[in-house]
Design an enzyme around this catalytic site. Structure first.
Site, PDB file in Angstrom:
ATOM      1  N   GLU A 100      45.273  89.439 -28.246  1.00 59.78           N
ATOM      2  CA  GLU A 100      46.634  89.635 -28.752  1.00 59.78           C
ATOM      3  C   GLU A 100      47.148  91.054 -28.505  1.00 59.78           C
ATOM      4  O   GLU A 100      48.350  91.278 -28.439  1.00 59.78           O
ATOM      5  CB  GLU A 100      46.689  89.315 -30.253  1.00 59.78           C
ATOM      6  N   GLU A 122      54.686  94.236 -30.284  1.00 58.93           N
ATOM      7  CA  GLU A 122      55.127  93.586 -29.055  1.00 58.93           C
ATOM      8  C   GLU A 122      56.111  94.505 -28.325  1.00 58.93           C
ATOM      9  O   GLU A 122      57.013  95.067 -28.933  1.00 58.93           O
ATOM     10  CB  GLU A 122      55.802  92.255 -29.449  1.00 58.93           C
TER      11      GLU A 122
END
Ligand SMILES: *[C@@H]1O[C@H](CO)[C@@H](O)[C@H](O)[C@H]1NC(C)=O
Ligand SMILES: *[C@@H]1O[C@H](CO)[C@@H](O)[C@H](O)[C@H]1NC(C)=O
Ligand SMILES: *[C@@H]1O[C@H](CO)[C@@H](O)[C@H](O)[C@H]1NC(C)=O
Length: 280
Positions: A104, A126
């Site tokens: 991730e 992100e």
């Protein structure tokens, strides 16, 4: 914050009891002595730093954000994490968790120094989110105007319907203050462990899958959702990654798991990928 602290204190106290009783148990016949050992005895700082070899490189945006102590501190709020079953099961669960958070947050590439799987925990949020990850049809966890529920922290927690309940469980307002997840490394690790430990129906928890407590329904069996690391991938991001033979993202997760299982000296178990699983 006061609420968050008292929430954790509750667990800290039971953790202390658990730990001290294990000292007592260690003098009793074999079979019981592994129980109650804190996860810091299974994953030392040295092993953690070997696993996350490059997390503090200047090339990593999360440089110095994910120290070992924050991981251990966060784990105390989830006393069942890494403490279920025998030592093999416990080490495998921790390896699986660390592998999933590594994918991730990966900063690895095929020819990276020390290989692509030495670059977990390189990112804390992100980089180019495609949206604010607001599911406005979800009325239980309504989005707060102007807030982004993009991926943050080790598990890249996303969507209002995850930020809301994660914050509630951990003692902060995840809908109003989603940035908390990338402002505090302890909270960041707690959100990842919350996701790992919490069943969100119809999915089982990642924890139950990795410790052998998952019982598939008829529908699960028909969908090839049998226990293993691949099912954990399905729980985390199956809608995008599963049911696709040789998906690169799935293979990256598997690559991390294989490296970590080796470092923990355990086998990976069956069903590593979700190539032939239907998503939830
Ligand atoms: C650990 O537990 C698992 C599941 O109960 C079992 O299959 C395995 O044989 C055990 N391993 C050892 C080394 O005892
Ligand atoms: C998180 O950090 C940013 C940048 O330092 C700050 O502007 C923001 O208020 C912080 N948010 C929370 C919820 O603490
Ligand atoms: C289950 O796996 C088999 C191959 O092992 C595949 O042929 C079948 O299509 C899969 N079923 C589903 C529902 O994906």
């Amino acid at each position: 914050m006061a609420f968050s602290l008292s929430h954790c204190l509750t667990f800290l106290i039971s953790f202390t009891f658990f730990f001290s009783s294990s000292i007592f148990l260690s003098f009793t016949p074999q079979g019981t002595q592994a129980r109650g050992l804190p996860i810091s005895s299974l994953i030392t700082k040295q092993l953690f730093d070997t696993i996350f070899l490059h997390k503090d490189d200047s090339a990593c945006p999360a440089k110095n954000f994910y120290p070992y102590d924050s991981f251990i501190q966060a784990s105390r709020c989830f006393p069942k994490f890494g403490t279920a079953g025998n030592l093999t099961t416990r080490r495998r669960e921790i390896a699986a968790f660390l592998a999933q958070i590594s994918h991730e947050t990966t900063g690895g590439w095929p020819t990276a120094p020390d290989g692509p799987f030495a670059w977990g925990l390189c990112f804390k949020e992100e980089v180019s989110p495609q949206s604010d990850y607001c599911d406005s049809s979800n009325t239980e966890w309504p989005c707060y105007p102007g807030k982004s529920y993009k991926g943050r922290g080790p598990i890249q927690l996303s969507w209002n319907f995850n930020y809301g309940p994660a914050g509630k469980a951990l003692g902060f307002d995840g809908l109003r203050n989603p940035e908390m997840v990338s402002n505090s490394s302890v909270i960041a690790f707690k959100t990842a462990l919350w996701f790992w430990m919490t069943e969100q129906k119809p999915k089982p928890s990642c924890h139950n899958v990795m410790v052998g407590r998952y019982v598939p329904t008829k529908a699960d069996i028909a969908a090839n959702r049998t226990a293993g690391f691949g099912l954990v991938t399905n729980i985390i991001n199956g809608g995008l990654e599963c049911g696709i033979p040789s998906d690169g993202r799935v293979n990256d997760r598997v690559g991390y798991f294989q490296r970590y299982a080796k470092l923990f000296n355990v086998d990976t178990g069956p069903n590593l990928d979700c190539d032939y699983q239907k998503s939830y």
